[in-house]
Design a protein around this motif. Structure first.
Motif, PDB file in Angstrom:
ATOM      1  N   VAL A  88       0.845  -1.192   0.000  1.00  0.00           N
ATOM      2  CA  VAL A  88       0.000   0.000   0.000  1.00  0.00           C
ATOM      3  C   VAL A  88       0.885   1.249   0.000  1.00  0.00           C
ATOM      4  O   VAL A  88       1.707   1.419   0.899  1.00  0.00           O
ATOM      5  CB  VAL A  88      -0.921   0.012   1.238  1.00  0.00           C
ATOM      6  CG1 VAL A  88      -1.783   1.282   1.257  1.00  0.00           C
ATOM      7  CG2 VAL A  88      -1.793  -1.231   1.252  1.00  0.00           C
ATOM      8  N   VAL A  89       0.727   2.087  -1.024  1.00  0.00           N
ATOM      9  CA  VAL A  89       1.540   3.304  -1.118  1.00  0.00           C
ATOM     10  C   VAL A  89       0.642   4.520  -1.309  1.00  0.00           C
ATOM     11  O   VAL A  89      -0.538   4.390  -1.656  1.00  0.00           O
ATOM     12  CB  VAL A  89       2.544   3.231  -2.294  1.00  0.00           C
ATOM     13  CG1 VAL A  89       3.585   2.150  -2.061  1.00  0.00           C
ATOM     14  CG2 VAL A  89       1.814   3.023  -3.611  1.00  0.00           C
ATOM     15  N   GLU A 161      -0.352 -11.014   2.596  1.00  0.00           N
ATOM     16  CA  GLU A 161       0.318  -9.969   3.350  1.00  0.00           C
ATOM     17  C   GLU A 161      -0.001  -8.602   2.765  1.00  0.00           C
ATOM     18  O   GLU A 161      -0.034  -8.437   1.541  1.00  0.00           O
ATOM     19  CB  GLU A 161       1.833 -10.197   3.323  1.00  0.00           C
ATOM     20  CG  GLU A 161       2.626  -9.138   4.065  1.00  0.00           C
ATOM     21  CD  GLU A 161       4.121  -9.451   4.139  1.00  0.00           C
ATOM     22  OE1 GLU A 161       4.526 -10.540   3.696  1.00  0.00           O
ATOM     23  OE2 GLU A 161       4.860  -8.595   4.643  1.00  0.00           O
ATOM     24  N   VAL A 162      -0.236  -7.650   3.640  1.00  0.00           N
ATOM     25  CA  VAL A 162      -0.373  -6.260   3.216  1.00  0.00           C
ATOM     26  C   VAL A 162       0.793  -5.495   3.817  1.00  0.00           C
ATOM     27  O   VAL A 162       1.009  -5.519   5.029  1.00  0.00           O
ATOM     28  CB  VAL A 162      -1.716  -5.650   3.676  1.00  0.00           C
ATOM     29  CG1 VAL A 162      -1.731  -4.139   3.440  1.00  0.00           C
ATOM     30  CG2 VAL A 162      -2.876  -6.300   2.942  1.00  0.00           C
ATOM     31  N   ILE A 163       1.588  -4.842   2.934  1.00  0.00           N
ATOM     32  CA  ILE A 163       2.730  -4.042   3.393  1.00  0.00           C
ATOM     33  C   ILE A 163       2.314  -2.576   3.386  1.00  0.00           C
ATOM     34  O   ILE A 163       1.933  -2.042   2.337  1.00  0.00           O
ATOM     35  CB  ILE A 163       3.948  -4.226   2.457  1.00  0.00           C
ATOM     36  CG1 ILE A 163       4.309  -5.706   2.329  1.00  0.00           C
ATOM     37  CG2 ILE A 163       5.134  -3.412   2.957  1.00  0.00           C
ATOM     38  CD1 ILE A 163       5.338  -5.987   1.250  1.00  0.00           C
ATOM     39  N   VAL A 188      -5.241 -11.096   7.710  1.00  0.00           N
ATOM     40  CA  VAL A 188      -4.143 -10.927   6.781  1.00  0.00           C
ATOM     41  C   VAL A 188      -2.909 -10.473   7.566  1.00  0.00           C
ATOM     42  O   VAL A 188      -3.023  -9.813   8.601  1.00  0.00           O
ATOM     43  CB  VAL A 188      -4.543  -9.888   5.704  1.00  0.00           C
ATOM     44  CG1 VAL A 188      -4.611  -8.490   6.291  1.00  0.00           C
ATOM     45  CG2 VAL A 188      -3.620  -9.934   4.520  1.00  0.00           C
ATOM     46  N   LYS A 189      -1.713 -10.865   7.100  1.00  0.00           N
ATOM     47  CA  LYS A 189      -0.486 -10.395   7.741  1.00  0.00           C
ATOM     48  C   LYS A 189      -0.280  -8.927   7.359  1.00  0.00           C
ATOM     49  O   LYS A 189      -0.381  -8.575   6.183  1.00  0.00           O
ATOM     50  CB  LYS A 189       0.682 -11.251   7.244  1.00  0.00           C
ATOM     51  CG  LYS A 189       1.956 -11.093   8.043  1.00  0.00           C
ATOM     52  CD  LYS A 189       2.879 -12.304   7.859  1.00  0.00           C
ATOM     53  CE  LYS A 189       3.619 -12.262   6.525  1.00  0.00           C
ATOM     54  NZ  LYS A 189       4.470 -13.455   6.311  1.00  0.00           N
ATOM     55  N   VAL A 190      -0.044  -8.069   8.317  1.00  0.00           N
ATOM     56  CA  VAL A 190       0.162  -6.645   8.024  1.00  0.00           C
ATOM     57  C   VAL A 190       1.569  -6.254   8.456  1.00  0.00           C
ATOM     58  O   VAL A 190       1.929  -6.418   9.622  1.00  0.00           O
ATOM     59  CB  VAL A 190      -0.874  -5.753   8.747  1.00  0.00           C
ATOM     60  CG1 VAL A 190      -0.658  -4.291   8.373  1.00  0.00           C
ATOM     61  CG2 VAL A 190      -2.292  -6.184   8.394  1.00  0.00           C
ATOM     62  N   SER A 191       2.365  -5.770   7.515  1.00  0.00           N
ATOM     63  CA  SER A 191       3.732  -5.361   7.848  1.00  0.00           C
ATOM     64  C   SER A 191       3.937  -3.903   7.448  1.00  0.00           C
ATOM     65  O   SER A 191       3.092  -3.299   6.789  1.00  0.00           O
ATOM     66  CB  SER A 191       4.749  -6.244   7.120  1.00  0.00           C
ATOM     67  OG  SER A 191       4.568  -6.130   5.732  1.00  0.00           O
ATOM     68  N   SER A 192       5.026  -3.340   7.891  1.00  0.00           N
ATOM     69  CA  SER A 192       5.358  -1.989   7.420  1.00  0.00           C
ATOM     70  C   SER A 192       6.851  -1.951   7.089  1.00  0.00           C
ATOM     71  O   SER A 192       7.596  -2.872   7.430  1.00  0.00           O
ATOM     72  CB  SER A 192       4.992  -0.932   8.460  1.00  0.00           C
ATOM     73  OG  SER A 192       5.835  -1.052   9.577  1.00  0.00           O
ATOM     74  N   LEU A 193       7.273  -0.893   6.423  1.00  0.00           N
ATOM     75  CA  LEU A 193       8.662  -0.800   5.991  1.00  0.00           C
ATOM     76  C   LEU A 193       9.609  -0.772   7.182  1.00  0.00           C
ATOM     77  O   LEU A 193       9.273  -0.221   8.226  1.00  0.00           O
ATOM     78  CB  LEU A 193       8.883   0.481   5.177  1.00  0.00           C
ATOM     79  CG  LEU A 193       8.209   0.559   3.816  1.00  0.00           C
ATOM     80  CD1 LEU A 193       8.602   1.863   3.138  1.00  0.00           C
ATOM     81  CD2 LEU A 193       8.599  -0.627   2.951  1.00  0.00           C
TER      82      LEU A 193
END
Lengths: 224, 224
Positions: A88-89, A161-163, A188-193
């Motif tokens: 997601v950007v 996964e949602v980044i 859902v797996k949620v990650s961030s930078l």
């Protein structure tokens, strides 16, 4: 304030129009206008036609909202991409930046902005609804029906996964948190930078917050 | 070389077109293109129309070749200007710069360039012929007929003056010299801009040529 007496109204109008572009002041605008004046007429028409075409004919991918020449963008229609990972950007520019790294092989979702009350941008101005629908579809149509427990976790496939690849400022963090609340129910797996010192950065000049996070989130040393 | 993979051909075309402008690289061009993409369609059309109008409808003063909305520019048609002094400049920009000083009250002559063999610009590409005609008319129609002796000098009116306000580089000096040769026969006074240290300049950082000229052409000290 830089004031100029223009010898021609046409020139003044063109300078005003060019000066509306970000990062271009009146002096630069005048320089550009006089440059355009010296060019062959067909070159100037080519320039303005290219700008008009961009604005008038541009399309957005129906899946990820990236700009695209077709209904579905080249990334979303590429069968070799990992369809179970969505990055997601905020903007089209961010997609291009991440693509340039060559390190990411999943899909994207372009929000078209960031939640910013001070600029009057709320969640409904962004493509968050569409993102939730994508995540929901990814986790199966019954997702979210069972409450807060995830539905993706039980399937045989790898967990989607949602980044959240948004800016590290307050608005970015707010938007990330808002989206996390919307999609965490799907399991859902949620990650961030990763945040930390940049490559080549000097410890001496790093701000305390970044340095602090770099210590807390330290990684195992991997010699090449 | 900065290479970008564009998600859309329209975007690539617009970036290429914007990137042709002087001082705007590919990265800035992309930023501007994406900015224009976010603007309302009518704003973008207003921008391109202003640029097209400038190029398509611009007119040049029939006397001095300055850009103008009318057949004769506002300076040439101003009765309060000194019609016996002509300031010769390279470009429209130079007229605007000198006008901004508020120190000059004569007329102009825009050459439209400078003699530059390396860029393929010869005297016939500039408006030097028109300048000679103006000087000739200023000195009376019999000017130049009697040979190298000036004709202006004998009249009751003040002697006309041509100010060569060109750059101090080799091409500027060459052009000044060429024009001087063309018009000196009319007996017109020919001057050029004062060269020397700029106001506020530090002696320590002045180049030797400028400092040397400043000493040779020193002026009487005038306390305010």
């Amino acid at each position: 304030m830089y004031k100029e007496n223009y010898p021609s109204k046409l020139l003044e109008n063109a300078v005003d129009a060019i000066g509306m572009l970000p990062g271009i002041g009146k002096r630069s605008a005048l320089r550009l206008a006089l440059y355009l004046l010296r060019q062959p007429q067909e070159n100037v028409h080519h320039f303005t036609a290219a700008v008009n075409s961009l604005r008038d004919e541009v399309r957005y991918c129906r899946v990820c909202r990236m700009i695209s020449d077709n209904e579905t963008c080249s990334i979303c229609s590429d069968p070799s991409r990992d369809r179970r990972t969505i990055c997601v950007v905020e903007s089209v520019r961010d997609v291009m930046s991440i693509e340039n790294t060559g390190q990411y092989h999943g899909l994207y979702h372009v929000l078209g902005g960031i939640i910013s009350p001070i600029n009057g941008v709320g969640p409904s101005d962004l493509t968050i609804r569409e993102l939730v629908d994508r995540v929901s579809a990814l986790c199966g149509s019954d997702a979210g029906a069972g409450g807060t427990d995830g539905d993706c976790t039980g399937t045989g496939e790898s967990q989607p996964e949602v980044i959240l690849a948004l800016s590290g400022d307050v608005e970015g963090e707010t938007t990330s948190f808002y989206i996390y609340r919307q999609i965490s129910g799907f399991g859902v797996k949620v990650s961030s930078l990763a945040r930390g010192l940049g490559f080549g950065d000097d410890l001496e000049y790093a701000d305390e917050l970044t340095l602090g996070r770099s210590i807390v989130n330290r990684q195992m040393f991997r010699p090449y």
